[in-house]
Write a protein that holds these residues in place. Sequence first.
Motif, PDB file in Angstrom:
ATOM      1  N   ASP A  55      -3.553 -19.897  -9.711  1.00 45.35           N
ATOM      2  CA  ASP A  55      -3.369 -19.256  -8.408  1.00 45.35           C
ATOM      3  C   ASP A  55      -2.040 -19.605  -7.731  1.00 45.35           C
ATOM      4  O   ASP A  55      -1.550 -18.843  -6.916  1.00 45.35           O
ATOM      5  CB  ASP A  55      -4.515 -19.650  -7.464  1.00 45.35           C
ATOM      6  N   ASP A  59      -4.265  -7.695 -14.366  1.00 47.99           N
ATOM      7  CA  ASP A  59      -4.969  -6.665 -13.598  1.00 47.99           C
ATOM      8  C   ASP A  59      -4.310  -5.307 -13.816  1.00 47.99           C
ATOM      9  O   ASP A  59      -3.093  -5.227 -14.073  1.00 47.99           O
ATOM     10  CB  ASP A  59      -4.955  -7.000 -12.114  1.00 47.99           C
ATOM     11  N   TRP A  63      -3.292 -11.544  -3.617  1.00 44.49           N
ATOM     12  CA  TRP A  63      -2.676 -11.663  -4.928  1.00 44.49           C
ATOM     13  C   TRP A  63      -3.469 -10.891  -5.973  1.00 44.49           C
ATOM     14  O   TRP A  63      -4.607 -10.498  -5.769  1.00 44.49           O
ATOM     15  CB  TRP A  63      -2.529 -13.124  -5.349  1.00 44.49           C
ATOM     16  N   CYS A  64      -2.814 -10.692  -7.090  1.00 43.94           N
ATOM     17  CA  CYS A  64      -3.463 -10.136  -8.273  1.00 43.94           C
ATOM     18  C   CYS A  64      -2.853 -10.858  -9.459  1.00 43.94           C
ATOM     19  O   CYS A  64      -1.925 -11.643  -9.295  1.00 43.94           O
ATOM     20  CB  CYS A  64      -3.237  -8.619  -8.360  1.00 43.94           C
ATOM     21  N   THR A  65      -3.361 -10.614 -10.645  1.00 47.96           N
ATOM     22  CA  THR A  65      -2.819 -11.281 -11.821  1.00 47.96           C
ATOM     23  C   THR A  65      -2.032 -10.286 -12.672  1.00 47.96           C
ATOM     24  O   THR A  65      -2.145  -9.069 -12.501  1.00 47.96           O
ATOM     25  CB  THR A  65      -3.931 -11.893 -12.694  1.00 47.96           C
ATOM     26  N   THR A  66      -1.276 -10.832 -13.575  1.00 46.85           N
ATOM     27  CA  THR A  66      -0.463  -9.995 -14.462  1.00 46.85           C
ATOM     28  C   THR A  66      -1.331  -9.104 -15.338  1.00 46.85           C
ATOM     29  O   THR A  66      -0.878  -8.055 -15.825  1.00 46.85           O
ATOM     30  CB  THR A  66       0.421 -10.869 -15.368  1.00 46.85           C
ATOM     31  N   LYS A 118      -0.160 -15.867 -12.563  1.00 43.61           N
ATOM     32  CA  LYS A 118      -0.605 -15.925 -13.955  1.00 43.61           C
ATOM     33  C   LYS A 118      -2.112 -16.172 -13.971  1.00 43.61           C
ATOM     34  O   LYS A 118      -2.632 -16.889 -13.120  1.00 43.61           O
ATOM     35  CB  LYS A 118       0.138 -17.051 -14.674  1.00 43.61           C
ATOM     36  N   PRO A 119      -2.831 -15.559 -14.896  1.00 42.29           N
ATOM     37  CA  PRO A 119      -4.290 -15.711 -14.947  1.00 42.29           C
ATOM     38  C   PRO A 119      -4.723 -17.174 -14.947  1.00 42.29           C
ATOM     39  O   PRO A 119      -4.219 -17.981 -15.726  1.00 42.29           O
ATOM     40  CB  PRO A 119      -4.667 -15.026 -16.268  1.00 42.29           C
TER      41      PRO A 119
END
Length: 205
Positions: free
Chosen positions: A103, A78, A73-76, A99-100
Amino acid sequence: MQRAIQAIGSHGSMLKSAVLQHVSVAKPAMLPAVFSRSMSVSSAQIEESGFESGTVADILKSKGKSADGSWLWCTTEDTVYDAVKSMTQHNVGALVVVKPGQDKSIAGIVTERDYLRKIIVQGRSSKSTKVGDIMTEENKLITVKPDTRVLQAMQLMTDKRIRHIPVIDSTGMVGMVSIGDIVRAVVSEHKEELNRLNAYIQGGY
């Protein structure tokens, strides 16, 4: 890819029909030998144990640790550059976007296709563009559940022309499967069903 997937499904059905037809039209002298050892097994039971009964949960289980979406995953917030770098490092074609600080709260999904269409083609900078600006948002996501049948998932992905699909249950994200995962599962279970049908004919059940 779509033709190949359709061919797998149709070939399996045709093969199964042909094998069961072979059993039904066998010579009378052969019938006692075949059915004396398999009286409790019907064609319906054979079908139920075939690849029509495989689920997405089975695929996640076979993938082991890679089924855990937590490391994919990554966050919005990144950058697209970091997201693509992560895809490259893990040899995957998509990342779940969260979302930051949350998770399990899915915001969307970002894929190689998003990168090509929304960054490369448009001449944008991957280092200054946030993942949230190019991802497919949550309300547009196509998802499956762990108990979704493998063939249903394959048909859905083929119809929607998508290569990655998140797996969601009541608690949230539990993993993600690709069209490659689906095809491998179908081929593997197809081989197993061939063995079962052969054993059925030979009286192995």
